[in-house]
Design a protein around this motif. Structure first.
Motif, short mmCIF file in Angstrom:
data_model
loop_
_atom_site.label_atom_id
_atom_site.label_comp_id
_atom_site.label_asym_id
_atom_site.label_seq_id
_atom_site.Cartn_x
_atom_site.Cartn_y
_atom_site.Cartn_z
N THR A 158 48.81 34.86 82.52
CA THR A 158 47.87 35.53 81.61
C THR A 158 48.27 37.00 81.38
O THR A 158 48.08 37.53 80.29
N GLN A 193 48.68 28.48 85.78
CA GLN A 193 49.82 29.34 85.44
C GLN A 193 51.08 28.71 85.99
O GLN A 193 51.13 28.32 87.16
N ARG A 242 52.31 35.81 88.30
CA ARG A 242 52.95 36.90 89.04
C ARG A 242 51.95 37.66 89.89
O ARG A 242 50.82 37.90 89.48
N GLY A 243 52.42 38.03 91.09
CA GLY A 243 51.63 38.90 91.95
C GLY A 243 52.28 40.27 92.00
O GLY A 243 53.25 40.54 91.28
N ARG A 244 51.76 41.14 92.86
CA ARG A 244 52.35 42.47 92.98
C ARG A 244 53.68 42.39 93.72
O ARG A 244 53.95 41.43 94.45
N TRP A 296 52.43 34.21 92.05
CA TRP A 296 51.02 33.94 92.39
C TRP A 296 50.79 32.46 92.14
O TRP A 296 50.83 32.00 91.00
N LYS A 341 42.97 36.84 102.27
CA LYS A 341 42.90 37.29 100.88
C LYS A 341 42.12 36.30 100.02
O LYS A 341 42.41 35.10 99.99
N GLY A 386 43.56 38.53 94.29
CA GLY A 386 44.62 39.50 94.05
C GLY A 386 44.47 40.06 92.64
O GLY A 386 44.03 39.37 91.72
N ILE A 388 43.53 39.09 87.18
CA ILE A 388 42.71 38.77 88.36
C ILE A 388 42.94 37.31 88.74
O ILE A 388 42.81 36.40 87.92
#
Ligand code: BTN
Length: 241
Positions: A15, A36, A40-42, A47, A107, A110, A128
């Motif tokens: 997204t 997805q 992608r994460g940080r 993700w 967690k 994220g 998010i």
């Protein structure tokens, strides 16, 4: 206003990438998907989230680069998620500085904030990923991830929850005074009161996290004094509360 326009896809690569690639997008536009394929994460991480079980969405906002809101976004967004999923605080949903949402050290959500600056304006895409009904995670994150269904023992309606998160984002971003938001974030922040390690100018350092300032930066007490830290990550070492 966040959610003034809205798009839903059964599946997307991601997204955040979808919004970043749009030529024009109206501020507040929300894009949500069930799956997805390249989330992608940080820090360049992937993700991963099971299809149809979680909340995966992004929105776009425009912020003046001179506005302190830009550096406070991690605080404001993570506080909004906390207050939407755990308004009474009964679940003990907390923030981990700068913008993870955790519960019992695991967690829950994220947040990926990406901005591009054009002149005096930053176009910001906020993504998010909130674990809602997923109960099993990949082996590599099994011990460090949780979901609302695992915490409450009951399935959660994702559509209703999305509405609550968006309402809370609108409230915190546009109606709550910044000082009050910082105070509420601090009250929820599991990093404050901890011994933390962090990278500073290529060195690994250790100090006590004692608060955050009005720009959302972490205040860390070291032997030489208090450092104002604006990096992207700290490691929790132990609690001294
Ligand atoms: C993190 O690493 O903690 C941030 C994870 C952010 C994941 C969300 S899911 C929706 C949006 N689209 C993406 O590709 N990433 C974010």
């Amino acid at each position: 206003m966040i959610g003034s326009t809205f798009e839903y896809f059964r599946s997307l690569p991601g997204t955040n990438d979808y919004l970043r690639n749009l030529e024009t997008v109206s501020p507040g536009h929300v894009v949500v998907t069930d799956l997805q394929t390249a989330g992608r994460g940080r820090g360049g991480h992937r993700w991963e989230a099971r299809a149809g079980e979680n909340l995966l969405f992004s929105f776009c906002i425009t912020v003046a680069t001179a506005d302190s809101t830009l550096s406070l976004l991690p605080v404001l967004i993570s506080l909004s998620v906390c207050e939407a999923v755990d308004p009474s605080g009964m679940l003990s949903v907390r923030t981990k500085w700068p913008n993870d949402v955790v519960c019992r050290e695991k967690k829950l959500c994220g947040i990926l904030i990406e901005s591009g600056v054009r002149g005096s304006l930053a176009r910001v895409v906020v993504g998010i990923g909130l674990n809602v009904n997923q109960r099993e995670f990949l082996p590599e994150i099994e011990g460090s991830a949780t979901s609302l269904a695992l915490l409450t023992g009951v399935p959660v309606d994702r559509e209703i929850l999305l509405g609550k998160v968006i309402d809370e984002l609108n409230r915190v971003l546009f109606h709550v005074k910044r000082a009050e938001a910082v105070r509420r974030y601090m009250a929820r922040c599991t990093t404050i009161g901890r011994l933390v390690s962090f990278d500073y100018e290529g060195n690994r350092r250790i100090g006590d996290a004692i608060g955050i300032d009005e720009l959302g930066r972490l205040l860390i007490r070291e032997a030489e004094g208090v450092r104002v830290y604006s990096g992207s990550e700290v490691t929790h070492l132990r609690s001294h509360r």
